[in-house]
Design an enzyme around this catalytic site. Sequence first.
Site, PDB file in Angstrom:
ATOM      1  CB  SER A 118     -32.677 -32.304 -68.685  1.00  0.00           C
ATOM      2  OG  SER A 118     -33.281 -32.132 -69.935  1.00  0.00           O
TER       3      SER A 118
ATOM      4  CG  ASN B 222     -29.969 -40.974 -71.660  1.00  0.00           C
ATOM      5  OD1 ASN B 222     -30.573 -40.285 -72.467  1.00  0.00           O
ATOM      6  ND2 ASN B 222     -30.545 -41.568 -70.646  1.00  0.00           N
ATOM      7  CB  CYS B 223     -29.266 -40.605 -77.370  1.00  0.00           C
ATOM      8  SG  CYS B 223     -30.855 -41.103 -76.700  1.00  0.00           S
TER       9      CYS B 223
ATOM     10  CB  THR C 152     -49.556 -47.131 -62.444  1.00  0.00           C
ATOM     11  OG1 THR C 152     -50.060 -46.439 -61.301  1.00  0.00           O
ATOM     12  CG2 THR C 152     -48.275 -46.461 -62.931  1.00  0.00           C
TER      13      THR C 152
ATOM     14  N   PRO D 212     -54.660 -44.703 -60.190  1.00  0.00           N
ATOM     15  CG  PRO D 212     -56.867 -44.086 -59.896  1.00  0.00           C
ATOM     16  CD  PRO D 212     -55.887 -45.145 -59.533  1.00  0.00           C
TER      17      PRO D 212
ATOM     18  CE1 TYR E 161     -51.558 -39.547 -65.461  1.00  0.00           C
ATOM     19  CE2 TYR E 161     -51.182 -38.899 -63.187  1.00  0.00           C
ATOM     20  CZ  TYR E 161     -51.975 -38.889 -64.316  1.00  0.00           C
ATOM     21  OH  TYR E 161     -53.181 -38.245 -64.320  1.00  0.00           O
TER      22      TYR E 161
ATOM     23  N   GLY F  44     -41.539 -44.243 -69.830  1.00  0.00           N
ATOM     24  CA  GLY F  44     -40.141 -44.508 -70.184  1.00  0.00           C
ATOM     25  C   GLY F  44     -39.743 -45.975 -70.120  1.00  0.00           C
ATOM     26  CG  ASP F  45     -35.674 -46.896 -70.956  1.00  0.00           C
ATOM     27  OD1 ASP F  45     -36.360 -46.496 -71.918  1.00  0.00           O
ATOM     28  OD2 ASP F  45     -34.428 -46.830 -70.929  1.00  0.00           O
TER      29      ASP F  45
HETATM   30  P1  FAD Z   1     -33.727 -42.241 -67.981  1.00  0.00           P
HETATM   31  O1  FAD Z   1     -33.577 -41.249 -69.049  1.00  0.00           O
HETATM   32  O2  FAD Z   1     -32.641 -43.230 -67.768  1.00  0.00           O
HETATM   33  O3  FAD Z   1     -33.976 -41.478 -66.607  1.00  0.00           O
HETATM   34  C1  FAD Z   1     -34.213 -42.167 -65.416  1.00  0.00           C
HETATM   35  C2  FAD Z   1     -33.669 -41.336 -64.277  1.00  0.00           C
HETATM   36  O4  FAD Z   1     -34.313 -41.713 -63.073  1.00  0.00           O
HETATM   37  C3  FAD Z   1     -32.172 -41.548 -64.033  1.00  0.00           C
HETATM   38  O5  FAD Z   1     -31.475 -40.338 -64.116  1.00  0.00           O
HETATM   39  C4  FAD Z   1     -32.117 -42.141 -62.635  1.00  0.00           C
HETATM   40  O6  FAD Z   1     -30.987 -41.708 -61.903  1.00  0.00           O
HETATM   41  C5  FAD Z   1     -33.397 -41.615 -62.007  1.00  0.00           C
HETATM   42  N1  FAD Z   1     -33.912 -42.432 -60.919  1.00  0.00           N
HETATM   43  C6  FAD Z   1     -34.133 -43.773 -60.943  1.00  0.00           C
HETATM   44  N2  FAD Z   1     -34.628 -44.192 -59.758  1.00  0.00           N
HETATM   45  C7  FAD Z   1     -34.740 -43.074 -58.972  1.00  0.00           C
HETATM   46  C8  FAD Z   1     -35.176 -42.876 -57.637  1.00  0.00           C
HETATM   47  N3  FAD Z   1     -35.636 -43.883 -56.898  1.00  0.00           N
HETATM   48  N4  FAD Z   1     -35.141 -41.617 -57.134  1.00  0.00           N
HETATM   49  C9  FAD Z   1     -34.694 -40.580 -57.900  1.00  0.00           C
HETATM   50  N5  FAD Z   1     -34.252 -40.727 -59.179  1.00  0.00           N
HETATM   51  C10 FAD Z   1     -34.277 -41.966 -59.707  1.00  0.00           C
HETATM   52  N6  FAD Z   1     -32.760 -44.245 -77.319  1.00  0.00           N
HETATM   53  C11 FAD Z   1     -33.057 -43.884 -78.590  1.00  0.00           C
HETATM   54  O7  FAD Z   1     -34.237 -43.844 -78.943  1.00  0.00           O
HETATM   55  N7  FAD Z   1     -32.072 -43.538 -79.477  1.00  0.00           N
HETATM   56  C12 FAD Z   1     -30.755 -43.556 -79.125  1.00  0.00           C
HETATM   57  O8  FAD Z   1     -29.881 -43.215 -79.941  1.00  0.00           O
HETATM   58  C13 FAD Z   1     -30.413 -43.956 -77.810  1.00  0.00           C
HETATM   59  N8  FAD Z   1     -29.125 -44.019 -77.435  1.00  0.00           N
HETATM   60  C14 FAD Z   1     -28.833 -44.364 -76.154  1.00  0.00           C
HETATM   61  C15 FAD Z   1     -27.496 -44.420 -75.778  1.00  0.00           C
HETATM   62  C16 FAD Z   1     -27.149 -44.756 -74.480  1.00  0.00           C
HETATM   63  C17 FAD Z   1     -25.717 -44.824 -74.085  1.00  0.00           C
HETATM   64  C18 FAD Z   1     -28.176 -45.035 -73.526  1.00  0.00           C
HETATM   65  C19 FAD Z   1     -27.828 -45.390 -72.107  1.00  0.00           C
HETATM   66  C20 FAD Z   1     -29.504 -45.004 -73.898  1.00  0.00           C
HETATM   67  C21 FAD Z   1     -29.839 -44.671 -75.218  1.00  0.00           C
HETATM   68  N9  FAD Z   1     -31.171 -44.639 -75.632  1.00  0.00           N
HETATM   69  C22 FAD Z   1     -31.470 -44.289 -76.913  1.00  0.00           C
HETATM   70  C23 FAD Z   1     -32.271 -44.997 -74.710  1.00  0.00           C
HETATM   71  C24 FAD Z   1     -32.863 -43.759 -74.056  1.00  0.00           C
HETATM   72  O9  FAD Z   1     -31.837 -42.994 -73.516  1.00  0.00           O
HETATM   73  C25 FAD Z   1     -33.847 -44.191 -72.989  1.00  0.00           C
HETATM   74  O10 FAD Z   1     -34.873 -44.922 -73.611  1.00  0.00           O
HETATM   75  C26 FAD Z   1     -34.466 -43.019 -72.237  1.00  0.00           C
HETATM   76  O11 FAD Z   1     -33.479 -42.255 -71.615  1.00  0.00           O
HETATM   77  C27 FAD Z   1     -35.454 -43.538 -71.186  1.00  0.00           C
HETATM   78  O12 FAD Z   1     -35.958 -42.472 -70.448  1.00  0.00           O
HETATM   79  P2  FAD Z   1     -36.396 -42.667 -68.939  1.00  0.00           P
HETATM   80  O13 FAD Z   1     -36.889 -41.339 -68.451  1.00  0.00           O
HETATM   81  O14 FAD Z   1     -37.276 -43.846 -68.818  1.00  0.00           O
HETATM   82  O15 FAD Z   1     -35.061 -43.085 -68.170  1.00  0.00           O
END
Ligand code: FAD
Length: 447
Positions: free
Chosen positions: A38, A41-42, A274, A277, A280, A283-284
């Site tokens: 938590s 990252n933004c 996914t 069922p 889930y 995110g990215d």
């Molecule tokens: P994340 O938040 O990246 O979380 C994924 C997590 O999963 C990571 O911590 C990773 O270590 C963990 N993980 C992966 N694989 C495994 C595994 N096999 N086992 C255990 N853990 C694992 N978006 C905006 O809308 N506005 C912004 O201003 C913006 N600024 C950004 C600036 C930066 C520098 C970055 C990097 C991103 C920014 N983003 C912004 C994008 C936004 O941060 C992402 O879209 C968002 O964090 C995606 O959420 P997520 O949960 O998919 O992935």
Amino acid sequence: NRIIVVGGVAGGASAAARARRCDERAEIILFEKDEYVSFANCGLPYFIGEEITERSKLLVATPELFRKRFNIDVRTRHLVQSVNVENKTVSVLNRESGEVSEEPWDRLILSTGAAPITPPLPGIESENVFTLRNLNDADAIKAFIAEHGCQKAVVVGAGFIGLEMVEQLHHLKLETDLVELQSQVLPPLDPEMARLVQNELTDHDIKVHLGTAVDTIQTENNTATGVELGNGTQIAADLVILGIGVSPAIELAQAAGIDIGERGGISVNDFMQTSHPDVYAVGDAVEYQHGVLETPQRIPLAGPANRAGRIAGQHAASTSADPMIAPMGTAIVRVFGITAAVTGLSKKFAERSQSKNRSIIIVGKHHAGYFPGAQQLFLKLTYDPETGRILGAQSVGREGVDKRIDVIATAMKFKGTVRDLAGVDLCYAPPFGSAKDPVHMAAFVAC
Ligand code: FAD
């Protein structure tokens, strides 16, 4: 109900917290491979540039808080290595002890994010070539700048993160060059809107190299000393930051036989389920149904990740939730004194997706022109000329850009037309807007 969440940042943390709110008795375990959960990252570019000075402010919630407030078992430095959908287990490596365990689940939520793209260039492995995804990356960039007294940086990629880094490196007084393969900065915008951003960059002495890529990173003793571009330009650098996009982290899902979509992300339905069922994904790592295109698209932004995480958490805990509202890629960036924002399709994307489309641009003032401090604002609206449906909007200006794009994004959510926009009842007094706001003016021109 035993719910396992993989990934503890934007989508994963939202999913876990929501699951708890919807089921007091569920056993909820969150695995995060790195040290932190938590974190913001933004906020990382602003921490590097020292606009955010306290590192602790980036840690929005700690594992202890999850444990105490939500009774969620957060295990950091635990890498989920594989998913077995038949036995409903995950195999987890404790990165501290080296121990591997099998953990059963009833529902599994994947929020594994995305990985920054690093092209296979000579010199890419140098100690001062960085990507930025997490707090460790930010710490490493900050430490390198401080230890080596860096003076010159090259940022590769003029997307949102690239531009934020340019601004923040300039704030640290580094002389900065920006390299972008496309012929404009901010590729999601149309070229004439992006040009306004480019002018702001050059006004701040940023050297912008467009339509060319980095061919080679020159090195000495594993340290980058500069880059050579495809057009032959050589740029000296103490630091290289790559911001050329991300690829979805789909490996776990793919190896488990879960469907992957045409855009390379995990396929999900409106409840974030996914092809299995009880699994889930959010995110990215996923493909969302796009609000305008109405096809699955990757939209790697924090807003959709948080909202999708909430839906997945609720559905996993209670088997019901409101469906995900299709996102439209609404995004914003500050570049020195100006702001650029976009929602839906730009003209060039509308052309590519072959929608019937027309665009208009207006130049307005962010509040009443006669009130002191009125700033110019450019607003471009793209719409279907037959039905009037709004397909997208872009705005660039010094003030009030966020408000206009958010208003239009809201209208678009309800499949609004330019006629709807012309009649929308916005608040007005001279310090805040105009009786005929730029949003209205754009709609009047389009109607
Ligand atoms: P994340 O938040 O990246 O979380 C994924 C997590 O999963 C990571 O911590 C990773 O270590 C963990 N993980 C992966 N694989 C495994 C595994 N096999 N086992 C255990 N853990 C694992 N978006 C905006 O809308 N506005 C912004 O201003 C913006 N600024 C950004 C600036 C930066 C520098 C970055 C990097 C991103 C920014 N983003 C912004 C994008 C936004 O941060 C992402 O879209 C968002 O964090 C995606 O959420 P997520 O949960 O998919 O992935």
